[in-house]
Enzyme design. Sequence first.
Site, PDB file in Angstrom:
ATOM      1  N   GLU A 186       3.120 -19.473  32.108  1.00 23.63           N
ATOM      2  CA  GLU A 186       2.815 -18.370  33.007  1.00 23.63           C
ATOM      3  C   GLU A 186       2.241 -18.776  34.358  1.00 23.63           C
ATOM      4  O   GLU A 186       2.492 -18.125  35.366  1.00 23.63           O
ATOM      5  CB  GLU A 186       1.826 -17.414  32.308  1.00 23.63           C
ATOM      6  N   SER A 203     -23.645  18.949 -21.481  1.00 22.81           N
ATOM      7  CA  SER A 203     -24.880  18.343 -22.004  1.00 22.81           C
ATOM      8  C   SER A 203     -25.418  17.224 -21.128  1.00 22.81           C
ATOM      9  O   SER A 203     -26.520  16.727 -21.381  1.00 22.81           O
ATOM     10  CB  SER A 203     -24.638  17.814 -23.426  1.00 22.81           C
TER      11      SER A 203
END
Length: 786
Positions: free
Chosen positions: A90, A466
């Site tokens: 680049e 219960s």
Amino acid sequence: MRVLKSLFRFFIILMFVGLILGAIAAIGLYQHFAPTLPDVETLRDIKLQTPLKVLSADGKLIAEFGEKKRIPITYDKIPERFVQALQSAEDSRFFEHYGIDPLGLSRAAFELVSTGKIQSGGSTITMQVAKNFFLTRERTFERKFSEILLALKIEQFLSKEEIFELYVNKIYLGHRSYGIQSASNVYYGKNIDELALPQLAMIAGLPKAPSAFNPITNPDRAIERRNWILGRMHSLSFITKEELDAALLAPVTAAYHSTEIELYAPYIAEMVRGELYDQYGEELYTDGFSVYTTLDSKMQTAANLAVRDGLIDYVKRHGYQGAEKQHAIQGLSAMEVTSLLQSESTFAQLEPAIIISVAEKSAIAQRKNGELITLPWEGLSWAKAFKTVNYYGAMPKKASDVVKEGDLVRILDTGEFWELSQIPQVQGALIAMTPQTGAIRSLVGGFSFTHNKFNRAIQAHRQPGSNIKPFIYAAAMENGFTPASIINDAPIVLQDKGLDGNWRPENSSREFSGPTRLRVGLYKSRNLVSIRLLRSLGFEKGIEYLSRFGFDPDRLPANLSLALGSADVTPLELVTGYAALANGGYKITPYFIERINDQYGETIFATKTPVVCPDCSTNNDNTEQNIAQRIMDKRTNFLLYSIMQDVIRRGTGTRAKVLKRSDLAGKTGTTNEQKDAWFTGFNSKLVTTSWVGFDQPAPLGRSEFGGTAALPIWIDFMRAALADTPESPLPTPDGIVQIRIDANTGMRASPNQSNTIFEYFKAEETPRRGVPERGQGSGKSTEEIF
């Protein structure tokens, strides 16, 4: 000669005027564009769009939310070879120029003059940072000039390393990956510092055109681009000839690597997302948060398996309901059969498959991946025909009694053989919690989140049956009752304004035991004992007491049915209440987010919930201690723990004896018509609740109770969760004494009396000799409590 001098002077003047005009034009352009340029100093505080990560307490990835895959990386973590590769691709003079490359710009200008269009652009890495963060991608002169000015400004405020870091973290590199670290993971399944030279060069070639040079979708062009970059690296003296030659021969090794989910906990992941979205909105998916939950990966894995296996076992107890679909497959090729399966999902490891052929005692099925597997008789023989939850057909005698060609079925790999299975219609939930802190260690909200996203662990309001009784008994023991108190387990007809008509409650066995000690009443889950206790207390006092443990008073019925668990609670509320029973009597607040880190790894939130600290003073002003509030007398807590241990030793939870631990206590729970089945149990380090039921409440079957449907899930989980951990019973507090009593009457035993047992009492509540506790009893007992 004079003419030549005149021409030379003319050209010099013309050049000078041109320079002046060019300078004036440049100044004019600068004056025009400068006021509109953004502040480049904001780049120091830029927030890159990074997905939300949800992790377990031990760092296992649970989920990732966000469109963009990005893992920011600092410059010091970038391999030098990659820096060189990107320069070669680049901007070879990146560390030398001041933001623009005159040669590159000259080339771009020549292209513009000769073609009328901008071709290459001549952009440096700095100019690309300016474009990527501040500008559009349109190819115009105005945008290009702004790009140049911004690049010059960026170079004044940021170092080269900072500019490079911004660039490699921002760029798009294909397959939803943004930044080089994410790209490295996507293409190679490794971090960038683990890649070889050819792989680094491959990634360096992507910014120019992520689609055109993609090593997965376009390997030929990708390798051409890679080799060009390698050649540039050699020409720039970044690599040797030997390194170049070796790298050029390297094959393309890229393959798509999806984000690997390391721990399956989708219900918690969605709880995290929902909790934080209310605070952060859409930024939650882009700000790069890493959320560390309280989940223990070992426990979560065990919870997933326990719930899945428990619900599949329920299906096997009640029978096979047949194929999901029927396909006409005669004459179809294997590929055509496979195509029929592509729209079918796998749920909790139950794979879709199509029966290809049926033999006497086996069947051949085709999986979604095209593989043919055998279902042996061991995997088919369980599948008696489902009739109702209470009835099923005869056991099959041959494979054709169960499946036929073309059936779309579910199969499960048991590890030993393939088994025919079925997606359960029944659902389940499990939550495990550290009782001293409220940290949720595992959570399962249903059989399969993919199949049904409703989170029953926190959203399903069900009757606990219960499972509520321990709190009623605790309230009684804080109001004068003892474990030896005698309560009559006998029929009763009640007229209650909160109930329709006369109420004749019964025990599940439809039998009555007469005068019963309180301890026995709880571990045998006698309904009439619970009702008489609550009636003695008054349901107003019962509701007030239950509210201490986090139960919503608006969902607690203001009548005696509360004693049998007719309230509406979630599994989370229930396990939170039981946490107080497991931690010595302190109220805790459940939580599932431990801490949140930002994208730089800094902690921006850490949970500070009340913790149990028996030795800490709750009266001092040190708020940092954040001490949990005591809501239950520590001696009452110990007495209740002792009784609930008997639930496992000799009561409704005896199946849990298989764990061979003496520190466990718990309680089963079953509602009317067996619509809900529960088991909640604990030691001092871990409390867990499991629930089984249909989403639309319906009977589970007359043989399904808390001890048969929910308890096996709890056992499977606790076996794994407590493996190799020492026993952790609740300690005996001061003020508890042990007295020998008459097993029938609850009276203090006389010397040389037979039929006696030892019982725990608060020191000031020991029974007198010959005086029964809360009534009288008769009969004989051979029970040995301790």
